[in-house]
Design an enzyme around this catalytic site. Structure first.
Site, PDB file in Angstrom:
ATOM      1  N   PRO A 204       0.834  -1.208   0.000  1.00 16.35           N
ATOM      2  CG  PRO A 204       0.093  -0.933   2.201  1.00 16.35           C
ATOM      3  CD  PRO A 204       0.807  -1.918   1.292  1.00 16.35           C
ATOM      4  NE  ARG A 232      -3.609   3.581  -4.079  1.00 18.56           N
ATOM      5  CZ  ARG A 232      -4.544   2.727  -4.456  1.00 18.56           C
ATOM      6  NH1 ARG A 232      -4.325   1.922  -5.495  1.00 18.56           N
ATOM      7  NH2 ARG A 232      -5.698   2.668  -3.817  1.00 18.56           N
ATOM      8  CG  ASP A 256      -3.214  -0.756 -13.972  1.00 19.22           C
ATOM      9  OD1 ASP A 256      -3.617  -0.442 -15.113  1.00 19.22           O
ATOM     10  OD2 ASP A 256      -3.986  -0.975 -13.019  1.00 19.22           O
ATOM     11  CD  GLU A 261      -3.788   6.662 -11.003  1.00 23.41           C
ATOM     12  OE1 GLU A 261      -4.901   6.120 -10.826  1.00 23.41           O
ATOM     13  OE2 GLU A 261      -2.734   6.020 -11.143  1.00 23.41           O
ATOM     14  CG  HIS A 293      -5.715   2.797 -11.309  1.00 21.25           C
ATOM     15  ND1 HIS A 293      -5.392   3.713 -10.338  1.00 21.25           N
ATOM     16  CD2 HIS A 293      -5.982   1.643 -10.643  1.00 21.25           C
ATOM     17  CE1 HIS A 293      -5.470   3.169  -9.141  1.00 21.25           C
ATOM     18  NE2 HIS A 293      -5.826   1.892  -9.307  1.00 21.25           N
TER      19      HIS A 293
END
Length: 326
Positions: A204, A232, A256, A261, A293
Site C-alpha cells: 500500500p 500505487r 498500471d 494520475e 489503472h
C-alpha cells in the site's frame, strides 16, 4: 437506511439496483464526486459511499457530519484519498472494499509477459504493416528470478500464479507467510533487489513506501531489471525511474498506476492537453507499458466493490461486525 452513493459509474448501476431492491436501504445515486460543493446531496443520508476520486479531507468530513452522516464507505481497497484520522476524531465510522485478488494478479503477470515478449513495439509495427522480427526476441518467464514485494492477498496470488511458470520466486514482506514457503523464498529487501530479473510491487501507499523505488534502491538492482507496478504510483520516484529507463538501468517498465494520475485516468482525454509531463514522456518509450489503472477492472471486482460499499454501511449501522471497517 438512506445512503448517498457518489461517483456512480454505468458499470455499477445493475448491482446497485439489485441491492436497492433486496436490502433495507434507499440509495441516492450521483455521478458527481463528493466535494464541499456537492456534500449537501448527502443531507438526508446516514451513510455515504465514494470511489477514489472523492478526496475526503477534514473540511469535507466536517461538512458531512453537519449533514448528519455517520457512516462512510469507499468502494476501493486503498484509502489514501481519505483523512482516516480526521474521520475517527469526528466519530465517523469508515470501511473500505475488497475484491478477489485474481484480477490484479492476472494483470500483473500479463504485464510481465507483454514486456518480456516486446508486445508494444510489435503492435506498433503491425499497425503499419511491418512484420519484421528484428529487435523483438523475447525471454521466457519461467527462466527469470521474480521478486514480489508485499505478500498480502494480491502479492500472494501473484506468487501462486507465477509458480506455475517455474520461476525462481523471492518474496519480501514485513511478516513472512508460512503458506507461501512452498512457492517462494522470503529474503530481505536488499537481497531481493540484487538478485531479481523482474520485481513486482504489491504494497500500500504509506509514508514508509512513498518513493521506495528511487535512485538509491535502483542502484542495488540488476542492470536491465524489469519493474512492474500495479499497486500505487506513489511507490515510484518518477524522476529516478525515468532516468533508469533512459540509461537502460531499467530494461522494461510496466505500470498500471502513476503518481498524479488523478484527473487523467478513467476519463476520455483524446482532445485535451495532458498536464502530467512525466506520464507523457515515459509513454513514448518502446519498453514502457502504461495502462490506465485497470488491473482491478473485471465484472467480479465491480460487483464485489459495490457489495462491500453498501453492505458494510448497513452492517455498521445495525451493529454487525464487518472485517472491512478501518
Amino acid at each position: 437506511m438512506n445512503i448517498a452513493v457518489f461517483e456512480v459509474s454505468r458499470d455499477e448501476r445493475q448491482e446497485l439496483d439489485l441491492l436497492g431492491r433486496t436490502l433495507p436501504v434507499t440509495l441516492h445515486l450521483f455521478e458527481k464526486t463528493l466535494t464541499l460543493e456537492t456534500a449537501s446531496l448527502a443531507e438526508a443520508s446516514e451513510g455515504v459511499s465514494i470511489l477514489g476520486h472523492s478526496v475526503l479531507d477534514r473540511p469535507i468530513l466536517e461538512e458531512l457530519t453537519r449533514h448528519g452522516v455517520k457512516y462512510l464507505s469507499t468502494r476501493t481497497i486503498g484509502v489514501d484519498h481519505i483523512d482516516v484520522a480526521a474521520a475517527r476524531e469526528l466519530g465517523l465510522r469508515l470501511s473500505h472494499a475488497a475484491y478477489p485478488p485474481d484480477a490484479v494478479a492476472d494483470f500483473t503477470i500479463m504485464l510481465m509477459l507483454l514486456v518480456l515478449r516486446h508486445y508494444k513495439p510489435a503492435m506498433w509495427r503491425q499497425n503499419v504493416n511491418d512484420y519484421s522480427l528484428k529487435g523483438l526476441m523475447g525471454r521466457s518467464l519461467g527462466r527469470q528470478t521474480v521478486g514480489v514485494v508485499g505478500t498480502g492477498s494480491i502479492g500472494a496470488a501473484v506468487i501462486r500464479e507465477l509458480s506455475g511458470f517455474g520461476c525462481r520466486i523471492l518474496a519480501y514482506n514485513l511478516v513472512e507467510c508460512e503458506d507461501l514457503r512452498p512457492y517462494a523464498t522470503f529474503v530481505d529487501l536488499e537481497t531481493l533487489y540484487r538478485e531479481c530479473d523482474i520485481i513486482t510491487f504489491h504494497v500500500p501507499f504509506t509514508p514508509e513506501t512513498l518513493h521506495m523505488v528511487n535512485r538509491e534502491t535502483l542502484s542495488l538492482m540488476k542492470d536491465g531489471v524489469i519493474l512492474i507496478n500495479t499497486a500505487r504510483g506513489e511507490l515510484m520516484d518518477i524522476d529516478a525511474v525515468t532516468a533508469g529507463v533512459e540509461t537502460e538501468k531499467i530494461g522494461s517498465l510496466a505500470m498500471d498506476v502513476f503518481e498524479h494520475e488523478q484527473g487523467i485516468y478513467h476519463a476520455d482525454r483524446k482532445t485535451d492537453i495532458l498536464k502530467n509531463k512525466d506520464m507523457v514522456y515515459l509513454r513514448q518509450f518502446p519498453n514502457v507499458v502504461l495502462t490506465q489503472h485497470m488491473a482491478f477492472y473485471t465484472e467480479e471486482s465491480i460487483v464485489s466493490m459495490v457489495d462491500c460499499g453498501i453492505r458494510s454501511l448497513l452492517d455498521m449501522k445495525e451493529g454487525r461486525a464487518t472485517r472491512l471497517e478501518l
